[in-house]
Design an enzyme around this catalytic site. Structure first.
Site, short mmCIF file in Angstrom:
data_model
loop_
_atom_site.label_atom_id
_atom_site.label_comp_id
_atom_site.label_asym_id
_atom_site.label_seq_id
_atom_site.Cartn_x
_atom_site.Cartn_y
_atom_site.Cartn_z
CG LEU A 32 -1.88 -1.19 1.34
CD1 LEU A 32 -2.73 -1.07 2.59
CD2 LEU A 32 -2.76 -1.32 0.10
CG HIS A 33 1.02 3.32 -3.28
ND1 HIS A 33 -0.04 4.06 -3.77
CD2 HIS A 33 1.16 2.27 -4.13
CE1 HIS A 33 -0.51 3.50 -4.87
NE2 HIS A 33 0.19 2.41 -5.11
CG HIS A 36 -3.24 1.26 -2.31
ND1 HIS A 36 -1.88 1.09 -2.47
CD2 HIS A 36 -3.83 0.46 -3.23
CE1 HIS A 36 -1.66 0.19 -3.42
NE2 HIS A 36 -2.83 -0.20 -3.90
N GLY A 146 -8.90 3.30 -8.31
CA GLY A 146 -8.11 4.42 -8.79
C GLY A 146 -8.08 4.49 -10.31
CG ASP A 149 -4.99 -0.03 -12.33
OD1 ASP A 149 -4.10 -0.53 -13.03
OD2 ASP A 149 -4.86 0.19 -11.11
CB SER A 184 2.60 1.95 -9.47
OG SER A 184 2.63 0.56 -9.74
CB SER A 185 2.37 -1.94 -5.57
OG SER A 185 1.23 -1.51 -4.87
NE ARG A 186 3.47 -4.73 -12.02
CZ ARG A 186 2.18 -4.99 -11.94
NH1 ARG A 186 1.36 -4.01 -11.66
NH2 ARG A 186 1.73 -6.22 -12.12
#
Length: 282
Positions: A32-33, A36, A146, A149, A184-186
Site C-alpha cells: 500500500l501507498h 491506496h 483508482g 487503472d 504504483s506498488s511496482r
C-alpha cells in the site's frame, strides 16, 4: 481495526455492519501507498463501515514472474490501514479465495479486448473473477478504484452489469509523487536511475495535451511514443487514445465526448501504466 482471514467471518461481520449503515470496499493487492490511502480516505468519508481487502490475486497475472516479484508487505500494510481508520482488513490466503479453481469466463466484450486485454490475455477475466468474489463476500454499498487503472474500471463496470450487483463504483483521481510519477506498488522495483527517468511518462503525456490542440490523433500518438522511446531504458508497449466509456481507439478527436490517452511503458523490466484526459475541442 479487525483483521479477517476467512470469508465466513467476513460475511458475519459485514452482515452486522450493514444493519448500521453503508459499507465501503477498497480492493487492493497490498504493498500500500498514498494512492491506496486516498481511496480509503474517500471511502471513510462516504461510508459508515470501511473494509479493505489485501490479496495478490493469481488469476489476473498472465506472467508468472510478475506474480512472484509482486511486492508483499503485510506488516507495513496493516500498520497503514490501522492508521487510516479502516474497520476491517480482509487478508485471506489463496486457498480461502479459491478452494477450487475458478473456471468462470466472463463475456466482458470490447472494453476488455483492447490495450491491457490484448497485451495480457486472461488478465481481465482474472480481475472479474476476484472482484466479483469480493463483491459477493462484502455486498458493499460502494467500491473504490483508482483511475490509474482506467481500463480496469470500465471492465469492472461491465462485470457489475453482467452479474447484477447492486452497488456504486466510485472512480478516484490518480495520486502522483511530487515529480508526477503515478503511484504504483511496482515503483519500488525501479532502480534509482530508472526512478529518476520514470516521471518523464507523465511529463510527456501532459505535453501531448498541448500538442494535440494542433495535431491529429495519429500525430499525437506518434509524438508520445517517439518521445518516450527516445529516453534511456524506456520502451513503449502501447499508447492508445480511446473513448473514455467504450475503451475503443479513436482516429479523430470529434469521435468522442472524452478522449483518454492510455500508455504502458517498460522502464527497464518494470511495467508502468498511466493515462491522461484530452480536453475536447469546442
Amino acid at each position: 481495526m479487525e483483521i479477517i482471514r476467512t470469508v465466513a467471518e467476513l460475511r458475519t461481520k459485514l452482515n452486522e455492519a450493514r444493519e448500521k449503515g453503508s459499507i465501503g470496499l477498497v480492493p487492493t493487492m497490498g504493498a500500500l501507498h498514498e494512492g491506496h490511502l486516498s481511496l480509503i480516505q474517500r471511502a471513510r468519508k462516504e461510508n459508515d463501515t470501511v473494509v479493505v481487502s489485501v490479496f495478490v490475486n493469481p488469476t489476473q497475472f498472465n506472467n508468472p514472474t510478475d506474480l512472484v516479484t509482486y511486492p508483499r508487505t503485510e506488516e507495513a500494510d496493516v500498520a497503514l490501514l490501522e492508521k487510516a481508520g479502516v474497520d476491517y482488513a480482509f487478508i485471506p490466503t489463496v486457498e480461502e479465495i479459491y478452494p477450487e479453481p475458478d473456471t468462470r469466463v466472463f463475456e466482458l466484450g470490447p472494453v476488455a479486448e483492447v490495450m491491457e486485454g490484448a497485451m495480457r490475455p486472461g488478465h481481465f477475466n482474472g480481475v472479474a473473477q476476484i472482484v466479483s468474489k469480493l463483491f459477493d463476500f462484502t455486498r458493499p454499498t460502494r467500491a473504490y478504484f483508482g483511475e490509474k487503472d482506467f481500463q480496469q474500471i470500465a471492465v469492472i463496470r461491465r462485470m457489475v452489469e453482467l452479474e447484477g450487483f447492486d452497488l456504486e463504483i466510485v472512480d478516484c483521481p490518480i495520486k502522483r509523487e511530487a515529480d508526477g510519477l503515478a503511484m504504483s506498488s511496482r515503483n519500488v522495483r525501479l532502480t534509482p536511475e530508472q526512478r529518476a527517468i520514470a516521471p518523464a511518462i507523465h511529463r510527456t503525456l501532459e505535453s501531448s495535451v498541448c500538442w494535440a490542440k494542433d495535431h491529429t490523433v495519429e500525430q499525437t500518438k506518434r509524438y508520445v511514443i517517439d518521445e518516450l522511446n527516445s529516453m534511456p531504458q524506456m520502451q513503449v508497449e502501447y499508447y492508445e487514445i480511446v473513448d473514455a466509456l467504450t475503451m475503443q481507439p479513436i482516429s479523430d478527436w470529434d469521435q468522442t465526448k472524452q478522449a483518454v490517452g492510455c500508455v504502458t511503458v517498460f522502464c527497464g523490466d518494470v511495467r508502468l501504466i498511466d493515462n491522461i484526459k484530452y480536453p475536447m475541442k469546442k
